[in-house]
Design an enzyme around this catalytic site. Structure first.
Site, short mmCIF file in Angstrom:
data_model
loop_
_atom_site.label_atom_id
_atom_site.label_comp_id
_atom_site.label_asym_id
_atom_site.label_seq_id
_atom_site.Cartn_x
_atom_site.Cartn_y
_atom_site.Cartn_z
N GLU A 61 0.73 -1.12 0.08
CA GLU A 61 -0.43 0.27 -0.14
C GLU A 61 0.82 1.39 -0.37
OE1 GLU A 61 -2.48 0.09 3.74
OE2 GLU A 61 -2.92 2.14 3.41
N ASP A 65 0.31 3.51 -3.37
CA ASP A 65 0.42 4.71 -2.45
C ASP A 65 1.13 6.18 -3.52
OD1 ASP A 65 -0.80 7.47 -1.02
OD2 ASP A 65 1.08 7.27 -0.16
N GLU A 133 -4.83 0.66 -3.27
CA GLU A 133 -3.30 1.27 -3.81
C GLU A 133 -2.49 -0.27 -3.47
OE1 GLU A 133 -3.83 5.61 -1.13
OE2 GLU A 133 -3.41 3.66 -0.22
#
EC number: 3.1.26.3
Lengths: 245, 245
Positions: A61, A65, A133
């Site tokens: 993630e 991101d 993400e």
């Protein structure tokens, strides 16, 4: 649907289902399926790798991101040459907002693949965006930058990014169309009709009639979205009339 | 030094100097020189493109900042498999700290190329880091992701990133070495010697002697850095001894 030749030799049936699910979401074949599996492991599972390192989606993630932000930055750089650094930063944070990412993850039904010890209904909204993400992070590791960019263009920028709406210049095309109809004393109607699409994710088909004419159709993963897209199409078709009104 | 065949046909001499300067900094040939030029234009110049859009480095800085973060994220993901999301975030912000980027930009002497209406001596420290980020943005647009990654690995990660130091586990190898020498009542000495390197950027060569033996040598863009690198080398060479001490 074509199966990769080695699929049933090297993977279990469960892996086969996961592979096909990923292929449908991604639009390409995953190479290293393990990376994608990790993108759906919630920390509550408490899984560890051979060396004792935690195996869940949080590190992916973090990676996804960052990559998502970079690709959106590049898109905005090219799309809005008159926007200064402050504008670009503001637009980027609107596009990658928690709310936006949650919507994306939900539309792709990513939660279906999540492994967790917590019942899924007890998760908040953010699980959808977080897993989205992580999926971007997995693509980055498995297939590299170019695949990430293609995926984000197709899944985020194409269907979700409308600069005019994000700038607040247009809040909703539906409200613009309704406003125009009321002003012009024309009847209007949004109807859901049978969708013949054969997608993995359920779609809604909507047609917009003004007076007795169907002026636009659209399909999307929610009724609200389909109405908005149909309104946008109608808006551009009627734009001259609306601007003169 | 090889000149591209078309250089003096299509560019002025000034462009030729800029091209060679960039090539030396980047380690590869720029394709679209205009993008790199923009990376050095300060807003005080007030330059605009044909459409009236401002032309300065700020938009490229936005892009480069994001790309730099992504590549550092990927590096950390691979380098520290035991680090969770919080750790990775913290380490990334240390690596891309203002102070760190200013040091990088200064070592590459990027300010030499800055166009500005403000005298350069009146700029604060941040101009160095800002232009460095803009340069990364220019590479991204001109040559794409892979060149960015290579450039950042070579210019940022290789020479500047030491996970142990960033984690604060080791503040300075020099102090560790000095401590060990004092404890062991050994004399030590850092000497600058003639550097035979032929780099565009000035380098310092330092040798570290303990007792009568030269135990490590290093060269870097500052005396302080060369001493630290020599100390690190010495530290690893002496590690067994130090740990037993």
């Amino acid at each position: 649907m074509k199966f990769p030749a080695n699929l049933f030799n090297s993977h279990s049936n469960k892996d086969g289902d996961f592979f096909l699910g990923m292929k449908s979401i991604l639009g390409f074949k995953p190479k290293n399926l393990d990376i994608y599996k990790r993108a759906f492991v919630h920390r509550s599972v408490n899984r560890k790798d051979k060396l004792g390192n935690p195996m869940n989606y949080e590190r992916l993630e973090f990676l996804g991101d960052s990559m998502l932000g970079t690709i959106i930055s590049k898109y905005l750089y090219g799309k809005v040459p008159e926007g200064d650094e402050g504008y670009l930063t503001k637009m980027r944070s609107k596009i990658v907002s928690r709310e936006h990412l949650n919507e994306l993850g939900k539309d792709l039904n990513l939660i279906h693949y999540v492994e967790s010890r917590i019942p899924k209904e007890r998760f908040g909204e953010n699980i959808h965006g977080n897993v989205f993400e992580a999926l971007v992070g997995a693509i980055y590791l498995d297939r590299g930058y170019a695949f990430c960019e293609k995926f984000i263009n197709k899944k985020v920028i194409g269907p979700y990014v409308d600069i005019e709406q994000l700038e607040g210049r247009v809040i909703s095309y539906k409200s613009l169309v309704i406003e125009w109809c009321q002003k012009k004393k024309k009847s209007f109607q949004y109807d859901v009709y049978d969708d013949t699409g054969n997608d993995a994710v359920k779609h809604f088909a909507v047609k917009l009639s003004i007076g007795n004419n169907v002026v636009a159709k659209a399909r999307a993963t929610s009724k609200k979205k389909a109405e908005e897209i149909a309104s946008k199409r109608a808006y551009y078709a009627l734009q001259d009339k609306i601007n003169k009104a």
